[in-house]
Design a protein around this motif. Sequence first.
Motif, mmCIF file in Angstrom:
data_model
loop_
_atom_site.group_PDB
_atom_site.id
_atom_site.type_symbol
_atom_site.label_atom_id
_atom_site.label_comp_id
_atom_site.label_asym_id
_atom_site.label_seq_id
_atom_site.Cartn_x
_atom_site.Cartn_y
_atom_site.Cartn_z
ATOM 1 N N UNK A 156 -39.148 27.699 30.216
ATOM 2 C CA UNK A 156 -38.116 26.666 30.120
ATOM 3 C C UNK A 156 -38.550 25.377 30.807
ATOM 4 N N UNK A 157 -39.194 25.510 31.961
ATOM 5 C CA UNK A 157 -39.688 24.334 32.684
ATOM 6 C C UNK A 157 -40.748 23.618 31.860
ATOM 7 N N UNK A 158 -41.718 24.381 31.331
ATOM 8 C CA UNK A 158 -42.783 23.768 30.535
ATOM 9 C C UNK A 158 -42.207 23.092 29.294
ATOM 10 N N UNK A 159 -41.261 23.743 28.631
ATOM 11 C CA UNK A 159 -40.646 23.154 27.433
ATOM 12 C C UNK A 159 -40.029 21.797 27.759
ATOM 13 N N UNK A 160 -39.317 21.714 28.863
ATOM 14 C CA UNK A 160 -38.652 20.466 29.233
ATOM 15 C C UNK A 160 -39.670 19.357 29.489
ATOM 16 N N UNK A 161 -40.783 19.703 30.118
ATOM 17 C CA UNK A 161 -41.833 18.707 30.325
ATOM 18 C C UNK A 161 -42.509 18.325 29.013
ATOM 19 N N UNK A 188 -30.634 24.277 47.888
ATOM 20 C CA UNK A 188 -31.754 23.338 47.855
ATOM 21 C C UNK A 188 -32.465 23.483 46.524
ATOM 22 N N UNK A 189 -33.531 22.679 46.345
ATOM 23 C CA UNK A 189 -34.312 22.746 45.111
ATOM 24 C C UNK A 189 -35.647 23.456 45.322
ATOM 25 N N UNK A 190 -35.717 24.307 46.339
ATOM 26 C CA UNK A 190 -36.970 24.998 46.630
ATOM 27 C C UNK A 190 -37.402 25.894 45.475
ATOM 28 N N UNK A 191 -36.427 26.427 44.730
ATOM 29 C CA UNK A 191 -36.751 27.324 43.616
ATOM 30 C C UNK A 191 -37.503 26.571 42.523
ATOM 31 N N UNK A 192 -37.262 25.263 42.387
ATOM 32 C CA UNK A 192 -37.989 24.472 41.407
ATOM 33 C C UNK A 192 -39.454 24.376 41.799
ATOM 34 N N UNK A 193 -39.682 24.111 43.079
ATOM 35 C CA UNK A 193 -41.060 24.028 43.576
ATOM 36 C C UNK A 193 -41.800 25.322 43.300
ATOM 37 N N UNK A 194 -41.133 26.461 43.499
ATOM 38 C CA UNK A 194 -41.773 27.756 43.280
ATOM 39 C C UNK A 194 -42.160 27.949 41.819
ATOM 40 N N UNK A 195 -41.253 27.609 40.898
ATOM 41 C CA UNK A 195 -41.551 27.745 39.470
ATOM 42 C C UNK A 195 -42.689 26.830 39.047
ATOM 43 N N UNK A 196 -42.672 25.594 39.523
ATOM 44 C CA UNK A 196 -43.711 24.635 39.142
ATOM 45 C C UNK A 196 -45.055 25.033 39.733
ATOM 46 N N UNK A 197 -45.050 25.535 40.958
ATOM 47 C CA UNK A 197 -46.303 26.001 41.574
ATOM 48 C C UNK A 197 -46.939 27.103 40.735
ATOM 49 N N UNK A 198 -46.133 28.075 40.312
ATOM 50 C CA UNK A 198 -46.659 29.172 39.493
ATOM 51 C C UNK A 198 -47.120 28.669 38.128
ATOM 52 N N UNK A 199 -46.363 27.749 37.543
ATOM 53 C CA UNK A 199 -46.717 27.221 36.229
ATOM 54 C C UNK A 199 -48.008 26.421 36.297
ATOM 55 N N UNK A 211 -51.517 18.705 33.609
ATOM 56 C CA UNK A 211 -51.060 19.203 34.904
ATOM 57 C C UNK A 211 -49.673 18.634 35.190
ATOM 58 N N UNK A 212 -48.948 19.290 36.083
ATOM 59 C CA UNK A 212 -47.652 18.803 36.544
ATOM 60 C C UNK A 212 -47.865 18.101 37.876
ATOM 61 N N UNK A 213 -47.723 16.800 37.870
ATOM 62 C CA UNK A 213 -48.000 15.983 39.058
ATOM 63 C C UNK A 213 -46.710 15.708 39.823
ATOM 64 N N UNK A 214 -46.765 15.908 41.125
ATOM 65 C CA UNK A 214 -45.608 15.592 41.963
ATOM 66 C C UNK A 214 -45.523 14.084 42.161
ATOM 67 N N UNK A 215 -44.326 13.551 42.013
ATOM 68 C CA UNK A 215 -44.051 12.139 42.290
ATOM 69 C C UNK A 215 -43.218 12.122 43.566
ATOM 70 N N UNK A 216 -43.820 11.712 44.649
ATOM 71 C CA UNK A 216 -43.231 11.888 45.981
ATOM 72 C C UNK A 216 -41.808 11.346 46.067
ATOM 73 N N UNK A 217 -40.926 12.220 46.522
ATOM 74 C CA UNK A 217 -39.542 11.820 46.747
ATOM 75 C C UNK A 217 -38.680 11.757 45.501
ATOM 76 N N UNK A 218 -39.282 12.006 44.322
ATOM 77 C CA UNK A 218 -38.516 11.873 43.071
ATOM 78 C C UNK A 218 -38.524 13.179 42.291
#
Length: 224
Positions: A156-161, A188-199, A211-218
Motif C-alpha cells: 500500500x505504501x509503495x502504491x501510494x508513492x 505517533x508516526x513511528x509505524x510509518x518509519x518502520x514500513x518505509x525502512x523495510x520497503x 529509492x524512498x528519500x526522507x525529506x527532513x521534517x516533512x
Amino acid sequence: MKILIIEDEPELREVVQHFLERELFLVEYAADYQSGLDKIISYEYDCILLDIMLPDGNGMDLLKELKKLDKKDPVIILSAKDSVDDKVSGLEIGADDYLAKPFHLAELLARIKSVIRRKNQDGENKLHYRNISVYPDSRKVIIDDNELVLNRKEYDVLYYFMVNPEKTLQKTMLAEAIWGDYIDQADSYDFIYSQIKNLRRKLKDNGAKADLQAVYGIGYKLIS
C-alpha cells in the motif's frame, strides 16, 4: 486503495464494505449527508460510492460540493432510481459512473477498478517508475523481470508513492491514505518509519533503480 461508502442502508453498506475489504481495499463509510461531507472535506479517496437518497440531504448536492472543492476523487453513484434523467444529471455534475441498485458485487468491483485505473494509472493496467512495475488488479510488484514480495502495508505504501512519483508526501498524508480512520488512534508516526525502512531495504536488495528519500521534517518521496 481507499474507498468511501456514503450509504444510509446498513445492510447494503455492510455487505459492500466486507466484500471490498476481502478484496484488500481500505474502506471507510458515512451514513448521512453531513458525515459524508465531513469525510470528503477532510480526506482523499481513490473512489467514492455515493447513494443519492440520504436521510439529511441529497447525494447529488454532495457531488456538487465535491466539485466545488475541486477534488478529483472518482465517484460512482449507487441509486435505486434507475432513470435516464438521474444518470445524465449525475454524470453531468461530475460522477464517473452510475450503478443502479440492486447490483452484483462483481460488477461493482469491476467499475471501481475501472475508475481507479483512469484516475491513477492513465487507463493502463499498471504503474511504472524506472524498473518498477505495480499491477494493482493483482497487487503484484515486478522489478525488472522478478516479482517483489511485500506484505499488505508495504504494498500500500509503495502504491501510494508510485501514484505520486517524485512528489514529497507528508507523513500525515501518507498515514491517512494507508491507514484511514485508524490513524486517529495513533500516538505517533513511528509505524510509518518502520514500513518505509523495510520497503527501502526490499527495493534495494532486489535491484530497484528507485529509492524512498526522507525529506527532513516533512515526509518522503520516491526518487530515481
